[in-house]
Design a protein around this motif. Structure first.
Motif, PDB file in Angstrom:
ATOM      1  N   ARG A 158       0.822  -1.214   0.000  1.00 48.31           N
ATOM      2  CA  ARG A 158       0.000   0.000   0.000  1.00 48.31           C
ATOM      3  C   ARG A 158       0.853   1.260   0.000  1.00 48.31           C
ATOM      4  O   ARG A 158       0.528   2.235  -0.643  1.00 48.31           O
ATOM      5  N   ASP A 211       4.303  -0.581   5.607  1.00 47.53           N
ATOM      6  CA  ASP A 211       2.885  -0.824   5.882  1.00 47.53           C
ATOM      7  C   ASP A 211       2.675  -1.180   7.353  1.00 47.53           C
ATOM      8  O   ASP A 211       1.727  -0.717   8.000  1.00 47.53           O
ATOM      9  N   ARG A 212       3.570  -2.031   7.877  1.00 53.17           N
ATOM     10  CA  ARG A 212       3.443  -2.421   9.285  1.00 53.17           C
ATOM     11  C   ARG A 212       3.644  -1.226  10.205  1.00 53.17           C
ATOM     12  O   ARG A 212       2.918  -1.050  11.196  1.00 53.17           O
ATOM     13  N   ALA A 269       0.578   0.959   9.944  1.00 55.80           N
ATOM     14  CA  ALA A 269      -0.578   0.353  10.609  1.00 55.80           C
ATOM     15  C   ALA A 269      -0.476   0.455  12.125  1.00 55.80           C
ATOM     16  O   ALA A 269      -1.489   0.468  12.826  1.00 55.80           O
ATOM     17  N   PRO A 288      -3.962   3.422  14.454  1.00 54.66           N
ATOM     18  CA  PRO A 288      -5.066   3.350  13.482  1.00 54.66           C
ATOM     19  C   PRO A 288      -6.020   2.212  13.802  1.00 54.66           C
ATOM     20  O   PRO A 288      -5.623   1.139  14.268  1.00 54.66           O
ATOM     21  N   THR A 292      -7.948   0.865  11.436  1.00 54.15           N
ATOM     22  CA  THR A 292      -8.005   0.008  10.252  1.00 54.15           C
ATOM     23  C   THR A 292      -6.658   0.009   9.552  1.00 54.15           C
ATOM     24  O   THR A 292      -5.802   0.851   9.813  1.00 54.15           O
ATOM     25  N   GLN A 293      -6.485  -0.928   8.644  1.00 53.87           N
ATOM     26  CA  GLN A 293      -5.278  -0.973   7.845  1.00 53.87           C
ATOM     27  C   GLN A 293      -5.271   0.175   6.839  1.00 53.87           C
ATOM     28  O   GLN A 293      -6.327   0.603   6.374  1.00 53.87           O
ATOM     29  N   PRO A 294      -4.093   0.685   6.490  1.00 53.68           N
ATOM     30  CA  PRO A 294      -4.047   1.778   5.509  1.00 53.68           C
ATOM     31  C   PRO A 294      -4.367   1.277   4.115  1.00 53.68           C
ATOM     32  O   PRO A 294      -4.218   0.101   3.803  1.00 53.68           O
ATOM     33  N   TRP A 331      -9.014   6.343   5.969  1.00 57.42           N
ATOM     34  CA  TRP A 331      -8.118   5.615   6.861  1.00 57.42           C
ATOM     35  C   TRP A 331      -7.893   6.383   8.174  1.00 57.42           C
ATOM     36  O   TRP A 331      -7.905   5.806   9.262  1.00 57.42           O
TER      37      TRP A 331
END
Length: 458
Positions: free
Chosen positions: A2, A75-76, A79, A103, A105-107, A176
């Motif tokens: 992402r 990403d990790r 997140a 967050p 939710t995941q991006p 997001w």
């Protein structure tokens, strides 16, 4: 992958306050009270962390490794809320995601453009940029390009001047980050979201601990103004004019003759009908004020600080509340608006009874009393906000309102013991008060009111 969908010019950096400690094959991320261990990292991923430790970096600058090695780690980190992300285009900053929480939710969840902002999202300006905030979000969005502001207004990409890919990117980030609901209809139809107004939810979140505020930095009794501004004095400047002396009740006798606490708690009621044929007397008003609001003591507390003692509790012993009796029908006290000088236990005249502002204050009680009657006595509670705000950050106004509740119960119980009727109001005319009292509302504002009098016979 992402993060690879962000423009190559996008800069990544650790969130404010975060620390990354690297060890062979792993790392520890720290931002108290949050921490996270990263294990099993390869050489390229460790290099990404070390590069971030040196400062903000773009995707190409983080590593020369293939993107499928770089993107999963970014990403990790995104997140987990570890990264500040500044989206850039044509070598200029557009907006920055500044996390303070984790967050939900995941991006990278795709969103429609243009987005529909949540009713709780607020755009304001600070000393540097526009900032988009939401009390339910885990981050702030700092906006550096005015085209983003135009886009937030619901304009399409062409109208705002943004390229389509950038418009799609910010729409995705708005969802997001929690500034735009993924399903706007849910926010409009759910009772939980419809029932909260934007200012109420903002006030709730801004005056309590949570993701945004996890330490005492800039929160609570920091005395942030000490050394920069003098503490507003404990005693308000005296109103001119001849004061009305008030009788001092015999507290020793009252200790012996008052009903018990259990009795007044059980007998307390809100009274909405009063007996104008036998109104409250001046001596009763004097006793009520003395028992509930007089200043018992002022003591120094460090250089340039004064603390106070009154019958009701107050955060930090600051005591910012002032009592303004508005007299319409009190036996022995002329009509008009007064300030209760709690230091000298006297009434000082403030405004004439027939002034338009005083009449507006009285009219605001008609919805509270039976058959739209006028009160015998209205006590307006005002806060000299600076007394609280000099000491407290974030929670000053919330604490003021807690004090209003404390005072209301104190007056209710004392009045019940005296055989008087009381009805607290849930609203008042703040503009009328400021005009009548001749005060700057930012320095002193009305925050509550109570109607007091002799109860009508049953």
């Amino acid at each position: 992958m992402r993060t690879a969908t962000y423009p190559d010019q996008t800069r990544y950096a650790w969130r404010a306050g975060a620390t990354c400690l690297t060890v062979p094959r792993g790392a520890v991320l720290l931002n108290p009270p949050h921490s996270e261990k990263l294990t099993g990292l390869g050489a390229a991923q460790l290099q990404i962390l070390r590069t971030l430790n040196r400062g903000p970096s773009t995707f190409p600058e983080l590593s020369s490794a293939p993107s499928d090695e770089v993107a999963p780690l970014l990403d990790r980190l995104a997140a987990g809320g570890w990264l500040t992300i500044t989206v850039r285009h044509d070598n200029r900053d557009l907006y920055t995601i500044q996390p303070f929480g984790i967050p939900a939710t995941q991006p990278g969840i795709a969103a429609a453009t243009p987005p529909k902002l949540s009713k709780f999202s607020v755009l304001h300006r600070d000393s540097a940029d526009f900032v988009l905030e939401n009390p339910m979000s885990w981050c702030d969005l700092r906006i550096s390009d005015p085209r983003i502001v135009a886009f937030l207004g619901g304009l399409d990409a062409a109208a705002s001047g943004l390229p389509d890919d950038i418009a799609a990117r910010i729409a995705t980030d708005l969802v997001w980050c929690g500034f735009a609901p993924a399903a706007p209809a849910d926010e409009e139809q759910r009772f939980a979201t419809r029932s909260w107004s934007a200012p109420d939810l903002w006030f709730h979140r801004r005056s309590t601990l949570g993701q945004r505020t996890v330490t005492w930095d800039h929160f609570g009794p920091t005395k942030w103004a000490k050394g920069s501004y003098p503490q507003p004095p404990a005693r308000k400047a005296v109103y001119p004019g001849a004061a009305i002396e008030l009788a001092v009740p015999d507290l020793t006798a009252l200790r012996a003759t008052d009903p018990t606490l259990a009795a007044v708690l059980e007998d307390r009621r809100s009274c909405r009908a009063f007996d104008d044929a036998a109104p409250i007397t001046g001596d009763q008003l004097a006793e009520l004020l003395y028992r509930t609001a007089r200043t018992r003591e002022v003591r120094p507390a460090g250089e340039g600080e004064e603390l106070v003692s009154r019958p009701y509790p107050s955060g930090g012993s600051v005591y910012e509340l002032e009592f303004y009796p508005v007299v319409r029908h009190v036996d022995g006290v002329p009509q008009g608006m007064y300030h209760y000088d709690s230091f000298d236990h006297v009434l000082r005249p403030v405004a004439a009874a027939d002034s338009p502002e005083v009449q507006r204050l009285l009219r605001a009680t008609s919805a509270t009393l039976a058959e739209g009657a006028e009160p015998q006595l209205l006590i307006v509670l005002a806060a000299r906000a600076g007394r609280m705000m000099w000491t407290y950050e974030q929670i000053a106004y919330a604490t003021i309102l807690k004090h209003v509740g404390v005072v209301m119960q104190t007056v209710y119980l004392a009045a019940t013991a005296m055989g008087l009727g009381v009805c607290a109001q849930g609203f008042g005319d703040t503009a009328a008060f400021a005009q009548a009292a001749g005060v700057d509302e930012l320095e002193e504002c009305s925050v509550g009111s109570l109607i007091v009098g002799s109860p009508a016979p049953h």
